[in-house]
Design a protein around this motif. Structure first.
Motif, PDB file in Angstrom:
ATOM      1  N   PRO A   1       0.807  -1.235   0.000  1.00 14.65           N
ATOM      2  CA  PRO A   1       0.000   0.000   0.000  1.00 14.65           C
ATOM      3  C   PRO A   1       0.833   1.274   0.000  1.00 14.65           C
ATOM      4  CG  PRO A   1      -0.901  -1.580   1.559  1.00 14.65           C
ATOM      5  CD  PRO A   1       0.423  -2.126   1.117  1.00 14.65           C
ATOM      6  N   MET A   2       2.047   1.228   0.610  1.00 12.44           N
ATOM      7  CA  MET A   2       2.876   2.428   0.654  1.00 12.44           C
ATOM      8  C   MET A   2       3.695   2.612  -0.617  1.00 12.44           C
ATOM      9  SD  MET A   2       4.298   2.853   4.531  1.00 12.44           S
ATOM     10  CE  MET A   2       3.155   3.046   5.917  1.00 12.44           C
TER      11      MET A   2
ATOM     12  N   LEU B   1      -1.759   1.525  -7.162  1.00 10.46           N
ATOM     13  CA  LEU B   1      -2.753   0.576  -6.676  1.00 10.46           C
ATOM     14  C   LEU B   1      -3.541   1.139  -5.496  1.00 10.46           C
ATOM     15  CD1 LEU B   1      -0.806  -2.814  -6.842  1.00 10.46           C
ATOM     16  CD2 LEU B   1      -2.391  -1.840  -8.503  1.00 10.46           C
ATOM     17  N   ALA B   2      -2.877   1.962  -4.699  1.00 16.46           N
ATOM     18  CA  ALA B   2      -3.562   2.571  -3.554  1.00 16.46           C
ATOM     19  C   ALA B   2      -4.770   3.372  -4.027  1.00 16.46           C
ATOM     20  CB  ALA B   2      -2.595   3.458  -2.765  1.00 16.46           C
ATOM     21  N   LYS B   3      -4.594   4.085  -5.122  1.00 10.52           N
ATOM     22  CA  LYS B   3      -5.699   4.888  -5.654  1.00 10.52           C
ATOM     23  C   LYS B   3      -6.694   4.033  -6.421  1.00 10.52           C
ATOM     24  CE  LYS B   3      -6.756   8.746  -8.711  1.00 10.52           C
ATOM     25  NZ  LYS B   3      -6.225   9.723  -9.685  1.00 10.52           N
ATOM     26  N   GLU B   4      -6.180   3.133  -7.270  1.00  9.96           N
ATOM     27  CA  GLU B   4      -7.045   2.344  -8.140  1.00  9.96           C
ATOM     28  C   GLU B   4      -7.875   1.326  -7.373  1.00  9.96           C
ATOM     29  OE1 GLU B   4      -6.571  -0.931 -11.764  1.00  9.96           O
ATOM     30  OE2 GLU B   4      -4.867   0.325 -11.167  1.00  9.96           O
ATOM     31  N   LEU B   5      -7.252   0.649  -6.400  1.00 13.26           N
ATOM     32  CA  LEU B   5      -7.927  -0.442  -5.695  1.00 13.26           C
ATOM     33  C   LEU B   5      -8.399  -0.056  -4.297  1.00 13.26           C
ATOM     34  CD1 LEU B   5      -5.506  -3.356  -6.661  1.00 13.26           C
ATOM     35  CD2 LEU B   5      -7.566  -2.580  -7.862  1.00 13.26           C
ATOM     36  N   GLY B   6      -8.049   1.136  -3.854  1.00 12.89           N
ATOM     37  CA  GLY B   6      -8.478   1.574  -2.529  1.00 12.89           C
ATOM     38  C   GLY B   6      -7.789   0.866  -1.391  1.00 12.89           C
ATOM     39  N   ILE B   7      -6.578   0.369  -1.602  1.00 12.16           N
ATOM     40  CA  ILE B   7      -5.861  -0.316  -0.530  1.00 12.16           C
ATOM     41  C   ILE B   7      -5.156   0.703   0.349  1.00 12.16           C
ATOM     42  CG2 ILE B   7      -5.576  -2.415  -1.888  1.00 12.16           C
ATOM     43  CD1 ILE B   7      -2.691  -1.592  -2.408  1.00 12.16           C
ATOM     44  N   ARG B   8      -4.969   0.366   1.600  1.00  9.57           N
ATOM     45  CA  ARG B   8      -4.256   1.257   2.519  1.00  9.57           C
ATOM     46  C   ARG B   8      -3.516   0.411   3.535  1.00  9.57           C
ATOM     47  NH1 ARG B   8      -6.017   1.525   7.583  1.00  9.57           N
ATOM     48  NH2 ARG B   8      -8.107   0.796   8.129  1.00  9.57           N
ATOM     49  N   ALA B   9      -2.491   1.000   4.102  1.00 10.34           N
ATOM     50  CA  ALA B   9      -1.718   0.317   5.128  1.00 10.34           C
ATOM     51  C   ALA B   9      -2.518   0.248   6.421  1.00 10.34           C
ATOM     52  CB  ALA B   9      -0.401   1.045   5.364  1.00 10.34           C
ATOM     53  N   LYS B  10      -2.283  -0.801   7.192  1.00 13.19           N
ATOM     54  CA  LYS B  10      -2.927  -0.924   8.498  1.00 13.19           C
ATOM     55  C   LYS B  10      -2.504   0.238   9.392  1.00 13.19           C
ATOM     56  CE  LYS B  10      -4.944  -5.009   7.922  1.00 13.19           C
ATOM     57  NZ  LYS B  10      -6.403  -5.159   7.883  1.00 13.19           N
ATOM     58  N   ARG B  11      -3.438   0.669  10.241  1.00 11.53           N
ATOM     59  CA  ARG B  11      -3.138   1.799  11.134  1.00 11.53           C
ATOM     60  C   ARG B  11      -2.200   1.415  12.260  1.00 11.53           C
ATOM     61  NH1 ARG B  11      -5.730   5.992  12.256  1.00 11.53           N
ATOM     62  NH2 ARG B  11      -3.636   6.484  12.975  1.00 11.53           N
ATOM     63  N   GLY B  12      -2.454   0.259  12.886  1.00 11.61           N
ATOM     64  CA  GLY B  12      -1.650  -0.171  14.020  1.00 11.61           C
ATOM     65  C   GLY B  12      -1.152  -1.589  13.832  1.00 11.61           C
ATOM     66  N   VAL B  13       0.134  -1.816  14.115  1.00  5.89           N
ATOM     67  CA  VAL B  13       0.739  -3.140  13.978  1.00  5.89           C
ATOM     68  C   VAL B  13       1.534  -3.436  15.247  1.00  5.89           C
ATOM     69  CG1 VAL B  13       2.302  -4.594  12.630  1.00  5.89           C
ATOM     70  CG2 VAL B  13       0.941  -2.835  11.479  1.00  5.89           C
ATOM     71  N   LEU B  14       1.352  -4.647  15.771  1.00  7.91           N
ATOM     72  CA  LEU B  14       2.117  -5.074  16.940  1.00  7.91           C
ATOM     73  C   LEU B  14       2.999  -6.251  16.551  1.00  7.91           C
ATOM     74  CD1 LEU B  14       2.774  -4.942  19.962  1.00  7.91           C
ATOM     75  CD2 LEU B  14       0.845  -6.500  20.373  1.00  7.91           C
ATOM     76  N   LEU B  15       4.296  -6.065  16.704  1.00  8.86           N
ATOM     77  CA  LEU B  15       5.283  -7.103  16.419  1.00  8.86           C
ATOM     78  C   LEU B  15       5.844  -7.556  17.766  1.00  8.86           C
ATOM     79  CD1 LEU B  15       6.736  -8.377  13.893  1.00  8.86           C
ATOM     80  CD2 LEU B  15       8.519  -6.668  14.252  1.00  8.86           C
ATOM     81  N   TYR B  16       5.522  -8.780  18.168  1.00  7.69           N
ATOM     82  CA  TYR B  16       5.892  -9.207  19.518  1.00  7.69           C
ATOM     83  C   TYR B  16       6.629 -10.537  19.482  1.00  7.69           C
ATOM     84  CZ  TYR B  16       1.845 -12.339  19.181  1.00  7.69           C
ATOM     85  OH  TYR B  16       0.967 -13.304  18.782  1.00  7.69           O
ATOM     86  N   GLY B  17       7.441 -10.759  20.506  1.00  6.46           N
ATOM     87  CA  GLY B  17       8.198 -11.999  20.588  1.00  6.46           C
ATOM     88  C   GLY B  17       9.350 -11.862  21.563  1.00  6.46           C
ATOM     89  N   PRO B  18       9.978 -12.992  21.917  1.00 10.67           N
ATOM     90  CA  PRO B  18      11.098 -12.979  22.869  1.00 10.67           C
ATOM     91  C   PRO B  18      12.264 -12.145  22.359  1.00 10.67           C
ATOM     92  CG  PRO B  18      10.314 -15.224  22.465  1.00 10.67           C
ATOM     93  CD  PRO B  18       9.655 -14.348  21.447  1.00 10.67           C
ATOM     94  N   PRO B  19      13.166 -11.754  23.253  1.00  8.97           N
ATOM     95  CA  PRO B  19      14.354 -10.997  22.828  1.00  8.97           C
ATOM     96  C   PRO B  19      15.159 -11.782  21.805  1.00  8.97           C
ATOM     97  CG  PRO B  19      14.159 -11.005  25.220  1.00  8.97           C
ATOM     98  CD  PRO B  19      13.142 -11.970  24.718  1.00  8.97           C
ATOM     99  N   GLY B  20      15.715 -11.064  20.841  1.00  7.76           N
ATOM    100  CA  GLY B  20      16.608 -11.681  19.882  1.00  7.76           C
ATOM    101  C   GLY B  20      15.959 -12.371  18.713  1.00  7.76           C
ATOM    102  N   THR B  21      14.634 -12.272  18.591  1.00  7.57           N
ATOM    103  CA  THR B  21      13.945 -12.981  17.505  1.00  7.57           C
ATOM    104  C   THR B  21      13.849 -12.159  16.220  1.00  7.57           C
ATOM    105  OG1 THR B  21      11.867 -12.274  18.546  1.00  7.57           O
ATOM    106  CG2 THR B  21      12.604 -14.532  18.960  1.00  7.57           C
TER     107      THR B  21
END
Length: 517
Positions: free
Chosen positions: A265-266, A271-291
């Motif tokens: 989308p970015m 395509l953002a204009k033609e198909l109306g796609i957009r990036a998600k507003r909020g994203v959480l990337l979680y996991g143990p240290p070092g992953t």
């Protein structure tokens, strides 16, 4: 109120033309000045505020005041009487001219508020009330300008406001074509606007000045040129370790989701204009240290360039400048939108239970209440322990995409190890490499890097001391043993608690159940 003095307009046909939005705002300002003694022109920085005001002065014969004029006047006043100096500057100009035009009045107000507002509360408001009375009695006119259309009391409610806060696609096309002298005739400016909707005139003028005289630009070339010369992130990618998604192992599904919900989308403005796609507003990337959470951020920084902004531990919670820096980063991300704001280790930011300001700020950003430009900024959090995050912050609708970073599986560990020892004198046979991957069953990507580095150091020590050099596998095996011994000592330490073991709290089902209660 006395009748307003006549507003005589001169011929301005020889002046440079205005963009569509500038022209609309300018005509509205002239219309309001015919009827009201006090008008306010709110124009965002870089959108032609001074240009419009100087044009107004030429067309009406009005007296133009800049910051330097105020400074010249207030030098004769005591430092604790600057409010009187500001009022005197305006009175002096209004006595001599039927129309006074003040540029950057918000800067005058900010200076007094920051330096003297607490020492003499209410004095500026009283001084400005005297200006209002003078306008009512004299039939003169006053135009004040500001950055965002705000004016101090008691002027705010008495000011007829005309604002230009953003350019349209038509403005961009007009300004680019005018400034480039026809070099951009083959550009689809609708696509350029989707890619960079918040470009200001200063950025466009600077970019056009840098364009080679004989260069030909199509849409793609102009977008690439703007990303290099007009749009800037707060991250200098030349200082960031080179990282590509292909360098990451065992996180293919995470990368795939990022491609679907963020990168395409970015990057694909068409395509953002033609198909109306957009990036998600909020994203959480979680996991143990070092992953690899921070490595994902590095890869995004190199991939998105000026669309990537970082808020990390260099912005220290609780310090005097914390909120100022946070606000600056958010504003820069909004200006380059669509963009991504990467907040690394956000669970650490919320360890301070009194840090409600940042929490509320993030809620506002994710809800898109502050302005529509918020909707084009993706806020991406990384966390080791999502149990320490405020439930309201990560509820559905705010964080739309949850991505778990897991410990790498055996094939991923083998691929990582192979890449890490590719340029090392400690080379392993295929079976040894496979066995090493099995021995590191509980290791993260960061652990594997440490094991390889430790093995090299152990080998280097033996060479330096002229001791017997062992097999490469022996050094790797010893490095694994050292890592596990350190883990055991850490686990036995009195200060080590469950709060320091994020892997134990990484169950989204549990967190969502707690949020539902």
């Amino acid at each position: 109120m006395q009748t307003l003095h006549p507003l005589n307009l001169n011929n301005t046909t020889k002046l440079p033309p205005l963009s569509p939005s500038q022209n609309e705002v300018y005509l509205r300002l002239l219309q309001q000045l015919q009827q009201h003694p006090l008008c306010g022109l709110g124009v965002t920085r870089g959108h032609g505020r001074t240009f419009l005001l100087r044009r107004l002065a030429l067309e009406t014969g009005g007296h133009f005041l800049r910051l330097a004029d105020f400074f010249d006047e207030i030098q004769s006043f005591h430092p604790l009487a600057l409010e009187e100096g500001i009022a005197a500057t305006l009175h002096k100009a209004l006595k001599a001219h039927d129309l006074v035009i003040v540029d950057d009045f918000h800067q005058v107000h900010n200076m007094l508020e920051s330096c003297y507002g607490k020492a003499r509360p209410g004095v500026l408001m009283t001084a400005l009330d005297g200006i209002l009375r003078w306008l009512e009695q004299s039939g003169k006119r006053l135009v004040l300008s500001s950055d965002q259309g705000y004016y101090p009391e008691p002027l705010h409610n008495s000011t007829k406001k005309i604002n230009l806060l953003e350019f349209s696609a038509e403005d961009q096309a007009f300004l680019f074509n005018t400034l480039s002298k026809g070099r951009l005739k083959d550009v689809d400016f609708e696509r350029v606007f989707v890619f960079a909707p918040h470009l200001n005139a200063t950025q466009m003028a600077y970019a056009c000045q840098l364009m080679p005289e004989d260069a030909h630009f199509d849409t793609a070339a102009l977008i690439q040129f703007l990303e290099t010369y007009a749009l800037h992130s707060n991250v200098d990618t030349s200082e960031v370790d080179p990282m590509d998604f292909s360098d990451l192992y065992g996180v293919e599904e995470v990368v795939r989701q990022l491609e679907i919900d963020i990168i395409v989308p970015m990057e694909r403005d068409d395509l953002a204009k033609e198909l109306g796609i957009r990036a998600k507003r909020g994203v959480l990337l979680y996991g143990p240290p070092g992953t690899g959470k921070t490595s994902i951020g590095r890869a995004l920084a190199h991939r998105l360039h000026s669309k990537f902004f970082l808020l990390d531990g260099t912005v220290i919670s609780g310090t005097d400048q914390f909120y100022h820096k946070v606000h600056q980063i958010f504003e820069a991300a909004k200006h380059n939108a669509p963009s991504i704001l990467f907040i690394d280790d956000c669970d650490v930011l919320f360890e301070n239970q009194d840090e409600f300001g940042l929490y509320r700020y993030l809620l506002t950003m994710l809800d898109g209440l502050e302005s529509r430009s918020n909707a084009q900024v993706t806020v991406m959090f990384t966390a080791m322990n999502i149990g320490s995050l405020p439930p309201a912050l990560i509820r559905s609708g705010r964080v739309e995409l949850w991505l778990e970073m897991k410990l790498p599986n055996a094939p991923a560990r083998e691929a990582m190890l192979k890449a890490l020892i590719a340029d090392s004198v400690l080379q392993l046979k295929a079976k040894e490499l496979n066995h090493l991957a099995e021995l590191t069953y509980d290791c993260s990507g960061a652990d594997l890097k440490r094991i390889v580095a430790d093995a090299r150091n152990l080998h280097g020590f033996d060479v330096a001391k002229e001791q017997k050099v062992r097999s490469p596998f022996a050094y790797f095996n010893q490095a694994i043993e050292q890592l596990r011994e350190n883990r055991e000592r850490l686990a036995a330490a009195p200060a080590f608690t469950a709060a320091h073991n994020p892997a134990a709290a990484l169950n989204p089902a549990v967190i969502l159940a707690q949020m539902a209660e």
